[in-house]
Design a protein around this motif. Structure first.
Motif, PDB file in Angstrom:
ATOM      1  N   HIS A   1       1.166   3.600   2.393  1.00  0.00           N
ATOM      2  CA  HIS A   1       0.353   4.621   1.725  1.00  0.00           C
ATOM      3  C   HIS A   1      -0.258   5.543   2.775  1.00  0.00           C
ATOM      4  O   HIS A   1      -0.761   5.092   3.804  1.00  0.00           O
ATOM      5  CB  HIS A   1      -0.762   3.961   0.908  1.00  0.00           C
TER       6      HIS A   1
ATOM      7  N   ASP B   1      -2.675   9.354   3.132  1.00  0.00           N
ATOM      8  CA  ASP B   1      -3.506  10.339   2.435  1.00  0.00           C
ATOM      9  C   ASP B   1      -2.879  11.733   2.477  1.00  0.00           C
ATOM     10  O   ASP B   1      -3.153  12.565   1.607  1.00  0.00           O
ATOM     11  CB  ASP B   1      -4.909  10.400   3.061  1.00  0.00           C
TER      12      ASP B   1
ATOM     13  N   ASN C   1       2.370  11.100   0.493  1.00  0.00           N
ATOM     14  CA  ASN C   1       1.569  10.280  -0.420  1.00  0.00           C
ATOM     15  C   ASN C   1       2.343  10.012  -1.718  1.00  0.00           C
ATOM     16  O   ASN C   1       2.607  10.924  -2.503  1.00  0.00           O
ATOM     17  CB  ASN C   1       0.256  10.993  -0.739  1.00  0.00           C
TER      18      ASN C   1
ATOM     19  N   THR D   1      -1.255   1.213   5.662  1.00  0.00           N
ATOM     20  CA  THR D   1      -1.252   2.614   6.081  1.00  0.00           C
ATOM     21  C   THR D   1      -0.876   2.684   7.557  1.00  0.00           C
ATOM     22  O   THR D   1      -1.699   2.380   8.431  1.00  0.00           O
ATOM     23  CB  THR D   1      -2.634   3.267   5.874  1.00  0.00           C
TER      24      THR D   1
END
Length: 577
Positions: free
Chosen positions: A293, A295, A300, A320
């Motif tokens: 994941h 941002d 995204n 992440t």
């Protein structure tokens, strides 16, 4: 998945140093941390590292002998239909284990080299015939499992990874200058054309091929499988249910194992299909999903992943990836992959597998393999338009946009070059499967998963699905600019509509441009300005620094070219300093 290595003497006089096979096998420990085994005689030394997936008992360790002690095998892979084959073979073979390894031995004893045509799975194996003093080696149809070899003095060396071959005391390799030059120019698929690697004198056994050699004989390599059109005797209204049944069966076979299993879930239609269809099966312990994941909007996919989780109710874990973690693992990545790569999406997958390892997962399903035969990328559109031109179906061009007009021009040029009986879409699919990108993606998948001692399984790569889909007319794959038409039709009401109707594609994206312009900037500058980089002579260090500064300032956008030079330098430093 496992790892194996071997030394086979091509001459009667060949004396094998026993220390070599130990060193070669120890280099593969990450591929099989559960057990290590050896076999040695006067002309053959085998080593094996086992990742226990099916039949966890010691009786299933390798090298394994058949019941008559004539054949010995070292093997990496999974035969997914081994239970069905066992039922056929049990009348003529007395099984001692419940492993698929022993099924290969029994099948070889009954059918010889033709046994591979009965396997539904992925494999790379070597079978020693002690009476014939010969070896039979095989790699699965699509080359999912690796097989490397080299000839050194009077020996054939083979292994699951190149680093293992480098442990043989008499073997000295060097960078393959021709291969490096092609890589720097941005070429794709050149390794598969000749079986080359980035290491000089090291070769890969081609996908769908067997290798035969005996003491005092010449090495022979024969292709046993190629992707070709087949006659389909199914009515049009039966194609969709037939495909869906094949896909479900491919998933069923790959959910069978004796260890915890998970699913690698991106926001794309392929992994979503595997996740949603897998949720219909009872798996103990219950399936978990693993995802990356970011941002950054360009990387995204969380909204799509969450839609799938809402439907499947899977327990989910996220990671992440960061530029700091990439720098920390860069050399380790290169050591495992043994070749430079073209982008950073493989690092997102690396982090997902690291996450799965932390959750004690040993098998991970993924959505690999659908794009190539279902024309799942927009790059297939010009070939689709070319097929429409060829067949006279021009209605789609009544209201062409500017972009579509440009694609029609490209398609017209493509249409002038067709000299085969295949559609243009099929020609491009064949290229994707045999040369690029699938072989590269399979290499990345193997090395990332083995770095964390995890076996990955890809239902879309079931050879029955591949052959059936490839044999369909092109309009089942693309229709009215909709890619993966057949798969989308099959998945109506089976996956979230948000994912089903996606037109874009990411596939474990990483914000590479942002990283190279920001957090990795000082590291990149250090590499390009170093004496080592300048001494390589691949390009002018001053020129590349200038290009890089222009890239940082937004005056140039040749991110891929900059990355290739960076990555090649890291590979050279990993293996040759």
């Amino acid at each position: 998945m496992c790892g194996f290595a071997g030394i086979f003497s091509l001459k009667d006089s060949g004396l094998i140093d026993p220390r070599n096979i130990i060193n070669m096998t120890e280099a593969l420990h990450h591929r099989g941390p559960d057990a290590t085994g050896y076999f040695k005689n006067s002309y053959a030394h085998f080593g094996h590292t086992r990742l226990s997936i099916v039949d966890l008992s010691q009786a299933a360790n390798q090298p394994m002998w058949d019941i008559h002690k004539r054949y010995a095998i070292v093997y990496n892979g999974e035969i997914y239909n081994h239970l069905e084959l066992r039922k056929i073979l049990k009348n003529t073979y007395e099984f001692k284990t419940s492993s698929d390894t022993e099924v290969i031995l029994a099948a070889f004893q009954k059918w010889g080299s033709q046994c591979i045509h009965r396997f539904n799975g992925v494999w790379s194996f070597v079978i020693l015939d002690t009476i014939g003093r010969s070896i039979f080696c095989s790699r699965d149809r699509l080359g999912v499992r690796p097989f490397y070899y080299t000839l050194c003095s009077d020996f054939l060396l083979f292994s699951s990874e190149i680093k293992s071959l480098l442990e043989f005391s008499e073997f000295n390799s060097s960078p393959n200058e021709e291969v490096m030059a092609l890589y720097l120019k941005g070429h794709y698929g050149f390794l598969e054309k000749n079986g080359d690697t980035f290491f000089k004198s090291v070769y890969q056994l081609p996908a769908g091929s067997n290798l035969f050699v005996g003491v005092g004989e010449k090495l022979q390599i024969k292709k046993y499988w190629s992707l070709r059109k087949k006659q389909i005797d199914i009515k049009p209204n039966e194609i969709k249910p037939y495909y869906l049944n094949l896909l479900n069966d491919a998933i069923r076979l790959r959910l069978s194992c004796d260890v915890p299993i998970g699913i690698s879930l991106s926001g794309g239609i392929d992994s979503t299909a595997i996740a949603c269809l897998s949720s219909n099966y009872t798996v103990i312990p219950p399936l978990k999903s693993f995802s990356s994941h970011f941002d950054e909007p360009e990387a995204n996919e969380f909204t799509y992943i969450q839609a799938t989780l809402d439907q499947t109710k899977f327990k989910a874990a996220f990671t992440t990836p960061t530029p700091e973690s990439f720098l920390n693992d860069w050399q380790k990545l290169m050591w495992h992959h043994e070749q430079p790569y073209y982008g950073l999406s493989m690092f997102a997958q690396w982090e997902v597998l690291k996450l799965a390892k932390e959750h004690n997962i040993k098998v991970l399903l993924n959505g690999q393999g659908s794009d190539e035969v279902l024309a799942g990328d927009t790059k297939f559109l010009p070939y689709y338009y070319a097929d429409l031109i060829r067949t006279g179906e021009l209605a789609v061009f009544k209201n062409p946009s500017v972009i579509k007009s440009l694609k029609i021009i490209i398609a017209s040029k493509i249409a002038q070059k067709n000299k085969t009986n295949l559609s243009y879409v099929d020609q491009e699919s064949l290229h994707c499967v045999e040369l690029s990108p699938l072989p590269s993606l399979l290499h990345i998948d193997d090395r990332n998963s083995m770095a964390f001692s995890i076996e990955t399984r890809a239902p879309f790569l079931d050879y029955r699905l591949i052959e059936f889909t490839f044999s369909l007319p092109f309009y089942y794959k693309i229709s009215n600019d909709i890619t993966k038409k057949l798969l989308r039709d099959c998945l109506q009401d089976k996956i979230p509509s948000l994912v089903l109707n996606r037109k874009d594609k990411m596939g474990f994206p990483v914000p590479m441009q942002a990283w190279l312009r920001g957090p990795l900037k000082s590291h990149c500058r250090d590499i390009f300005s170093s004496n080592k980089f300048r001494e390589r002579g691949h390009t002018s260090g001053v020129k590349l620094i200038t290009e890089y500064e222009q890239f940082i300032n937004g005056k140039k956008n040749d991110c891929e070219r900059i990355w290739r030079y960076l990555n090649l330098e890291q590979w050279l430093r990993t293996f040759w300093r």
